[in-house]
Design a protein around this motif. Structure first.
Motif, PDB file in Angstrom:
ATOM      1  N   ARG A  44       0.810  -1.213   0.000  1.00  0.00           N
ATOM      2  CA  ARG A  44       0.000   0.000   0.000  1.00  0.00           C
ATOM      3  C   ARG A  44       0.851   1.275   0.000  1.00  0.00           C
ATOM      4  NH1 ARG A  44      -4.584  -2.477   0.430  1.00  0.00           N
ATOM      5  NH2 ARG A  44      -5.177  -3.932   2.034  1.00  0.00           N
ATOM      6  N   GLU A  45       2.045   1.216   0.552  1.00  0.00           N
ATOM      7  CA  GLU A  45       2.882   2.403   0.687  1.00  0.00           C
ATOM      8  C   GLU A  45       4.093   2.376  -0.243  1.00  0.00           C
ATOM      9  OE1 GLU A  45       1.963   4.931   2.652  1.00  0.00           O
ATOM     10  OE2 GLU A  45       0.183   3.803   3.202  1.00  0.00           O
ATOM     11  N   MET A  46       4.100   1.470  -1.201  1.00  0.00           N
ATOM     12  CA  MET A  46       5.247   1.349  -2.094  1.00  0.00           C
ATOM     13  C   MET A  46       5.287   2.504  -3.096  1.00  0.00           C
ATOM     14  SD  MET A  46       5.091  -2.715  -2.889  1.00  0.00           S
ATOM     15  CE  MET A  46       6.670  -2.808  -3.694  1.00  0.00           C
ATOM     16  N   GLU A  47       6.489   2.922  -3.458  1.00  0.00           N
ATOM     17  CA  GLU A  47       6.669   3.971  -4.447  1.00  0.00           C
ATOM     18  C   GLU A  47       6.102   3.536  -5.791  1.00  0.00           C
ATOM     19  OE1 GLU A  47      10.398   6.146  -6.687  1.00  0.00           O
ATOM     20  OE2 GLU A  47      10.715   5.251  -4.720  1.00  0.00           O
ATOM     21  N   GLY A  48       5.362   4.427  -6.439  1.00  0.00           N
ATOM     22  CA  GLY A  48       4.855   4.173  -7.778  1.00  0.00           C
ATOM     23  C   GLY A  48       3.665   3.237  -7.858  1.00  0.00           C
ATOM     24  N   ILE A  49       3.082   2.870  -6.724  1.00  0.00           N
ATOM     25  CA  ILE A  49       1.966   1.915  -6.731  1.00  0.00           C
ATOM     26  C   ILE A  49       0.715   2.602  -7.294  1.00  0.00           C
ATOM     27  CG2 ILE A  49       0.996   2.291  -4.423  1.00  0.00           C
ATOM     28  CD1 ILE A  49       1.826  -1.143  -5.250  1.00  0.00           C
ATOM     29  N   GLY A  50      -0.005   1.907  -8.134  1.00  0.00           N
ATOM     30  CA  GLY A  50      -1.216   2.467  -8.724  1.00  0.00           C
ATOM     31  C   GLY A  50      -2.217   1.373  -9.034  1.00  0.00           C
ATOM     32  N   GLN A  51      -3.317   1.752  -9.646  1.00  0.00           N
ATOM     33  CA  GLN A  51      -4.358   0.805 -10.059  1.00  0.00           C
ATOM     34  C   GLN A  51      -4.203   0.580 -11.559  1.00  0.00           C
ATOM     35  OE1 GLN A  51      -6.801  -0.798  -8.218  1.00  0.00           O
ATOM     36  NE2 GLN A  51      -5.787  -0.013  -6.394  1.00  0.00           N
ATOM     37  N   HIS A  52      -3.853  -0.640 -11.949  1.00  0.00           N
ATOM     38  CA  HIS A  52      -3.594  -0.960 -13.345  1.00  0.00           C
ATOM     39  C   HIS A  52      -4.469  -2.128 -13.774  1.00  0.00           C
ATOM     40  CE1 HIS A  52      -0.007   1.561 -13.158  1.00  0.00           C
ATOM     41  NE2 HIS A  52       0.239   0.986 -11.986  1.00  0.00           N
ATOM     42  N   HIS A  53      -4.834  -2.138 -15.050  1.00  0.00           N
ATOM     43  CA  HIS A  53      -5.638  -3.248 -15.557  1.00  0.00           C
ATOM     44  C   HIS A  53      -4.788  -4.512 -15.638  1.00  0.00           C
ATOM     45  CE1 HIS A  53      -8.732  -5.450 -17.612  1.00  0.00           C
ATOM     46  NE2 HIS A  53      -7.811  -5.859 -18.476  1.00  0.00           N
ATOM     47  N   SER A  54      -5.317  -5.601 -15.134  1.00  0.00           N
ATOM     48  CA  SER A  54      -4.655  -6.901 -15.201  1.00  0.00           C
ATOM     49  C   SER A  54      -5.458  -7.802 -16.129  1.00  0.00           C
ATOM     50  CB  SER A  54      -4.578  -7.533 -13.809  1.00  0.00           C
ATOM     51  OG  SER A  54      -4.219  -8.903 -13.897  1.00  0.00           O
ATOM     52  N   THR A  55      -4.814  -8.252 -17.210  1.00  0.00           N
ATOM     53  CA  THR A  55      -5.504  -9.198 -18.086  1.00  0.00           C
ATOM     54  C   THR A  55      -5.660 -10.553 -17.402  1.00  0.00           C
ATOM     55  OG1 THR A  55      -3.386  -9.712 -19.128  1.00  0.00           O
ATOM     56  CG2 THR A  55      -4.770  -8.084 -20.222  1.00  0.00           C
ATOM     57  N   THR A  56      -4.760 -10.871 -16.485  1.00  0.00           N
ATOM     58  CA  THR A  56      -4.851 -12.129 -15.735  1.00  0.00           C
ATOM     59  C   THR A  56      -6.088 -12.151 -14.855  1.00  0.00           C
ATOM     60  OG1 THR A  56      -2.446 -12.305 -15.688  1.00  0.00           O
ATOM     61  CG2 THR A  56      -3.659 -13.630 -14.089  1.00  0.00           C
ATOM     62  N   HIS A  57      -6.360 -11.015 -14.178  1.00  0.00           N
ATOM     63  CA  HIS A  57      -7.489 -10.934 -13.250  1.00  0.00           C
ATOM     64  C   HIS A  57      -8.730 -10.308 -13.882  1.00  0.00           C
ATOM     65  CE1 HIS A  57      -3.960 -11.306 -10.584  1.00  0.00           C
ATOM     66  NE2 HIS A  57      -4.788 -12.039  -9.866  1.00  0.00           N
TER      67      HIS A  57
ATOM     68  N   GLY B 150      -0.823  -2.344  -8.085  1.00  0.00           N
ATOM     69  CA  GLY B 150       0.473  -2.894  -8.456  1.00  0.00           C
ATOM     70  C   GLY B 150       1.326  -1.896  -9.211  1.00  0.00           C
ATOM     71  N   HIS B 151       2.341  -2.414  -9.865  1.00  0.00           N
ATOM     72  CA  HIS B 151       3.258  -1.616 -10.674  1.00  0.00           C
ATOM     73  C   HIS B 151       3.088  -1.975 -12.148  1.00  0.00           C
ATOM     74  CE1 HIS B 151       5.757  -1.346  -6.860  1.00  0.00           C
ATOM     75  NE2 HIS B 151       5.499  -0.099  -7.183  1.00  0.00           N
ATOM     76  N   SER B 152       3.386  -1.012 -12.989  1.00  0.00           N
ATOM     77  CA  SER B 152       3.384  -1.231 -14.424  1.00  0.00           C
ATOM     78  C   SER B 152       4.775  -0.856 -14.931  1.00  0.00           C
ATOM     79  CB  SER B 152       2.315  -0.348 -15.085  1.00  0.00           C
ATOM     80  OG  SER B 152       2.314  -0.561 -16.476  1.00  0.00           O
ATOM     81  N   LEU B 153       5.407  -1.779 -15.644  1.00  0.00           N
ATOM     82  CA  LEU B 153       6.760  -1.545 -16.142  1.00  0.00           C
ATOM     83  C   LEU B 153       6.754  -1.431 -17.662  1.00  0.00           C
ATOM     84  CD1 LEU B 153       8.725  -4.138 -13.984  1.00  0.00           C
ATOM     85  CD2 LEU B 153       8.421  -1.699 -13.552  1.00  0.00           C
TER      86      LEU B 153
END
Length: 90
Positions: A7-20, A26-29
Motif C-alpha cells: 500500500r505504501e510502495m513507491e509508484g503503486i497504482g491501479q492498473h488493468h490486469s488481463t490475468t485478473h 500494483g506496478h506497471s513496467l
C-alpha cells in the motif's frame, strides 16, 4: 505486477490486469527487448506511474510512450547492425 500488500510502495497504482480481468493494485513496467544473433537481451525496465500517482509523489509525469521514446533514443545498438523498432499498442 500485482502487489496485494504493497500500500505504501513507491509508484503503486491501479492498473488493468488481463490475468485478473480487472484493475489491481500494483506496478506497471515499460521494457524493451533487443534481439541480436538469436540472443534476447532485455533493456532495463522503467517504472510507469499514473498521473495521479505522480501528483501524489510529486514527480514529473511521463506516459508509457514518453518512457519508450527515451528508451529508444538512449539505445546504443551493436556497431554494424541495422536496428528495427517494433512497438506494441496499448
Amino acid at each position: 505486477m500485482l502487489k496485494e500488500k504493497g500500500r505504501e510502495m513507491e509508484g503503486i497504482g491501479q492498473h488493468h490486469s488481463t490475468t485478473h480481468a480487472q484493475r489491481v493494485r500494483g506496478h506497471s513496467l515499460v521494457q524493451g527487448l533487443y534481439m541480436l544473433l538469436g540472443q534476447r537481451c532485455p533493456t532495463a525496465p522503467r517504472l510507469y506511474r499514473q498521473q495521479a500517482v505522480c501528483t501524489r509523489e510529486q514527480v514529473p509525469f511521463q506516459s508509457k510512450i514518453d518512457l519508450m521514446i527515451q528508451t529508444i533514443q538512449h539505445f546504443e545498438p551493436t556497431p554494424g547492425t541495422l536496428t528495427h523498432v517494433l512497438l506494441d499498442s496499448w
